[in-house]
Scaffold this motif. Structure first.
Motif, PDB file in Angstrom:
ATOM      1  N   ASP A 137      -4.155 -47.318 -10.872  1.00  0.00           N
ATOM      2  CA  ASP A 137      -4.140 -45.897 -11.218  1.00  0.00           C
ATOM      3  C   ASP A 137      -3.809 -44.996 -10.035  1.00  0.00           C
ATOM      4  OD1 ASP A 137      -4.850 -46.425 -13.875  1.00  0.00           O
ATOM      5  OD2 ASP A 137      -6.985 -46.452 -13.367  1.00  0.00           O
ATOM      6  N   ALA A 138      -3.552 -45.586  -8.875  1.00  0.00           N
ATOM      7  CA  ALA A 138      -3.258 -44.785  -7.685  1.00  0.00           C
ATOM      8  C   ALA A 138      -1.931 -44.047  -7.857  1.00  0.00           C
ATOM      9  CB  ALA A 138      -3.199 -45.679  -6.450  1.00  0.00           C
ATOM     10  N   ASN A 139      -1.802 -42.962  -7.134  1.00  0.00           N
ATOM     11  CA  ASN A 139      -0.575 -42.193  -7.120  1.00  0.00           C
ATOM     12  C   ASN A 139       0.602 -43.109  -6.804  1.00  0.00           C
ATOM     13  OD1 ASN A 139       1.569 -40.688  -5.532  1.00  0.00           O
ATOM     14  ND2 ASN A 139       0.338 -38.975  -6.275  1.00  0.00           N
ATOM     15  N   ARG A 140       1.707 -42.917  -7.476  1.00  0.00           N
ATOM     16  CA  ARG A 140       2.831 -43.846  -7.293  1.00  0.00           C
ATOM     17  C   ARG A 140       3.393 -43.881  -5.881  1.00  0.00           C
ATOM     18  NH1 ARG A 140       7.671 -41.011 -10.702  1.00  0.00           N
ATOM     19  NH2 ARG A 140       7.586 -39.054  -9.588  1.00  0.00           N
ATOM     20  N   LEU A 141       3.163 -42.833  -5.098  1.00  0.00           N
ATOM     21  CA  LEU A 141       3.610 -42.860  -3.705  1.00  0.00           C
ATOM     22  C   LEU A 141       2.767 -43.813  -2.873  1.00  0.00           C
ATOM     23  CD1 LEU A 141       4.269 -39.080  -3.053  1.00  0.00           C
ATOM     24  CD2 LEU A 141       5.950 -40.880  -3.443  1.00  0.00           C
ATOM     25  N   TYR A 142       1.528 -44.038  -3.331  1.00  0.00           N
ATOM     26  CA  TYR A 142       0.606 -44.920  -2.612  1.00  0.00           C
ATOM     27  C   TYR A 142       0.073 -45.985  -3.557  1.00  0.00           C
ATOM     28  CZ  TYR A 142       0.866 -41.128   0.720  1.00  0.00           C
ATOM     29  OH  TYR A 142       1.321 -40.188   1.601  1.00  0.00           O
ATOM     30  N   ASN A 143       0.970 -46.620  -4.282  1.00  0.00           N
ATOM     31  CA  ASN A 143       0.565 -47.664  -5.208  1.00  0.00           C
ATOM     32  C   ASN A 143       0.940 -48.999  -4.570  1.00  0.00           C
ATOM     33  OD1 ASN A 143       0.567 -49.560  -7.439  1.00  0.00           O
ATOM     34  ND2 ASN A 143       0.186 -47.742  -8.691  1.00  0.00           N
TER      35      ASN A 143
END
Length: 179
Positions: A137-143
């Motif tokens: 569920d993390a932000n896609r920039l920090y997935n």
């Protein structure tokens, strides 16, 4: 005439408020969005930088007292080995932690942060070396799901056998009366 006197008082008040904010804000820790210093590793998920604890955003690493099972069925202290590997990775390096969305703290009072050692994203390193499960569920920039996938494929760290996901292991330990 009256109007200009009130305008002058308003400008004066605004200047005083501005000066007070300028002086006070640097000392307000929640608004200090970036911490840079040598890191002290608490576990593979938590580091201390500049006197503040930071939980790595986007990953859930094995807990310090957690044990895993190798392919030959022997158990090993994967949580301690994960922390030791992170200590070695960060040794002698300056770490910068950027607090996620400015002031985010978790239930334990730690900042939730994206941290770097030089140009290396620490959450990415932890996931890529097999010490953590990526937060889907993390932000896609920090997935970090692709980093986790690399570790799984190469059977690094916890992926070289079986383990309880940290999110499932913690409640079982708490229910058993262990910290």
């Amino acid at each position: 005439m009256r109007r200009s006197r009130y305008q002058f008082q308003f400008v004066r008040l605004a200047a005083v408020i501005g000066i007070v904010l300028f002086v006070c804000l640097p000392f307000w820790p929640e608004l200090d969005r970036e911490h840079t210093d040598q890191a002290n590793v608490i576990d593979a998920n938590t580091i201390e930088v500049g006197g503040e604890q930071h939980r790595l955003y986007g990953v859930d690493a094995v807990e310090i007292d957690q044990r895993c099972r190798r392919r030959d069925s022997t158990t090993w202290p994967c949580g301690r080995e994960a922390a030791a590997a992170l200590i070695k990775f960060l040794e002698g390096r300056k770490v910068t932690c950027e607090v996620w969305q400015g002031t985010t703290r978790d239930a334990h009072g730690r900042f939730v942060s994206v941290c770097y050692a030089g140009g290396d994203d620490i959450s990415s390193w932890v996931a890529k070396n097999g010490w953590a499960v990526a937060d889907r569920d993390a932000n896609r920039l920090y997935n970090y799901t692709s980093d986790e996938g690399t570790a799984r494929f190469l059977r690094r760290g916890i992926w070289d056998g079986t383990f309880d996901p940290p999110a499932e292991w913690r409640p079982r330990q708490q229910a058993a009366g262990q910290p």
